[in-house]
Motif scaffolding. Structure first.
Motif, PDB file in Angstrom:
ATOM      1  N   THR A 135       0.842  -1.204   0.000  1.00  0.00           N
ATOM      2  CA  THR A 135       0.000   0.000   0.000  1.00  0.00           C
ATOM      3  C   THR A 135       0.872   1.248   0.000  1.00  0.00           C
ATOM      4  O   THR A 135       0.597   2.214  -0.722  1.00  0.00           O
ATOM      5  CB  THR A 135      -0.937  -0.002   1.229  1.00  0.00           C
ATOM      6  OG1 THR A 135      -1.712  -1.193   1.215  1.00  0.00           O
ATOM      7  CG2 THR A 135      -1.872   1.195   1.220  1.00  0.00           C
TER       8      THR A 135
ATOM      9  N   THR B 271       4.048   1.517  -1.093  1.00  0.00           N
ATOM     10  CA  THR B 271       4.734   1.605  -2.385  1.00  0.00           C
ATOM     11  C   THR B 271       3.801   2.159  -3.455  1.00  0.00           C
ATOM     12  O   THR B 271       4.200   3.021  -4.253  1.00  0.00           O
ATOM     13  CB  THR B 271       5.266   0.213  -2.807  1.00  0.00           C
ATOM     14  OG1 THR B 271       6.165  -0.247  -1.798  1.00  0.00           O
ATOM     15  CG2 THR B 271       6.004   0.275  -4.134  1.00  0.00           C
ATOM     16  N   ASP B 272       2.566   1.701  -3.461  1.00  0.00           N
ATOM     17  CA  ASP B 272       1.571   2.195  -4.414  1.00  0.00           C
ATOM     18  C   ASP B 272       1.326   3.690  -4.201  1.00  0.00           C
ATOM     19  O   ASP B 272       1.246   4.461  -5.154  1.00  0.00           O
ATOM     20  CB  ASP B 272       0.260   1.403  -4.249  1.00  0.00           C
ATOM     21  CG  ASP B 272      -0.768   1.764  -5.291  1.00  0.00           C
ATOM     22  OD1 ASP B 272      -0.432   1.755  -6.490  1.00  0.00           O
ATOM     23  OD2 ASP B 272      -1.918   2.085  -4.911  1.00  0.00           O
TER      24      ASP B 272
ATOM     25  N   GLU C  79       4.311   5.791  -5.468  1.00  0.00           N
ATOM     26  CA  GLU C  79       4.336   5.886  -6.932  1.00  0.00           C
ATOM     27  C   GLU C  79       3.322   6.903  -7.430  1.00  0.00           C
ATOM     28  O   GLU C  79       3.571   7.616  -8.406  1.00  0.00           O
ATOM     29  CB  GLU C  79       4.070   4.512  -7.550  1.00  0.00           C
ATOM     30  CG  GLU C  79       5.270   3.570  -7.426  1.00  0.00           C
ATOM     31  CD  GLU C  79       4.964   2.155  -7.867  1.00  0.00           C
ATOM     32  OE1 GLU C  79       3.807   1.863  -8.243  1.00  0.00           O
ATOM     33  OE2 GLU C  79       5.900   1.329  -7.833  1.00  0.00           O
ATOM     34  N   LYS C  80       2.174   6.999  -6.753  1.00  0.00           N
ATOM     35  CA  LYS C  80       1.134   7.954  -7.157  1.00  0.00           C
ATOM     36  C   LYS C  80       1.581   9.404  -7.011  1.00  0.00           C
ATOM     37  O   LYS C  80       1.102  10.273  -7.726  1.00  0.00           O
ATOM     38  CB  LYS C  80      -0.143   7.716  -6.347  1.00  0.00           C
ATOM     39  CG  LYS C  80      -0.924   6.511  -6.803  1.00  0.00           C
ATOM     40  CD  LYS C  80      -2.160   6.299  -5.950  1.00  0.00           C
ATOM     41  CE  LYS C  80      -2.898   5.044  -6.396  1.00  0.00           C
ATOM     42  NZ  LYS C  80      -3.988   4.680  -5.487  1.00  0.00           N
TER      43      LYS C  80
END
Length: 199
Positions: A117, A119-120, A123-124
């Protein structure tokens, strides 16, 4: 499928407040049924030493961030459906149970789901994951360069003032964080001989 057990953990905190936390009993989970992958990487010590050295050489701002209730933020994948007994205090019939959508403390895969979660989310907001250390994230934009190292639920941020300030703003939109000066890493005290700035 068998439901996993849970229990309430009550704690009296140092500041005089009480905390109640619902904890899943991970020992009652069945491998391959309730979870598949549980490995979650942590920041390498050499990477952390490199971040501290970089902050000294470049005179960067250093900040320590603590993600509040981190393991409760991790979303469980659709393949990993976890069925849990109804917690005490919730009215339900004996044959009813709970399906978890997000991770709970005590779940075997809780650390991994939070890492994915995080890492996601990184990236956003424009961070790139390092190829040499999966827990190091780098962002370089018009505000400058900023590095973030993640150790379980603690993030260590190093960069110039503007880049760190903007990164903190962006992270706050996704995760609840508490901010501190970088003075401790895994119970190792960090002392700078020059006063450090906090953005």
């Amino acid at each position: 499928r068998k439901t996993i057990k849970n229990r309430w953990v009550f704690e009296f905190k140092r500041n005089g407040t009480f905390r109640a936390r619902l904890v899943a009993c991970g020992y009652s989970q069945v491998p391959g049924v309730d979870y598949t992958e549980i490995y979650s990487p942590v920041l390498h010590d050499s990477t952390m030493r490199l971040l501290i050295a970089l902050s000294i050489i470049k005179e960067y701002t250093t900040v320590s961030l603590d993600v509040e209730r981190a393991f409760l933020l991790g979303k469980l994948s659709d393949e990993e459906k976890v069925y849990m007994d109804t917690p005490k205090g919730i009215k339900a019939s004996p044959n009813q149970c709970v399906i978890l959508d997000k991770a709970l403390y005590g779940l075997t895969q809780a650390a991994r789901t939070f890492f994915l979660t995080w890492t996601d989310g990184m990236e956003k907001i424009g961070f790139k994951q390092s190829a040499s250390d999966p827990c190091l994230y780098v962002r370089d934009n018009e505000h400058g360069k900023v590095y973030i190292g993640l150790y379980v639920d603690d993030a260590y941020m190093v960069g110039n003032d503007k880049a760190v300030y903007k990164a903190k703003e962006d992270i706050r939109k996704i995760f609840p964080i508490k901010e501190e000066d970088l003075s401790d890493y895994l119970s190792c005290e960090i002392k700078f001989n020059k006063p450090r700035t906090m953005a």
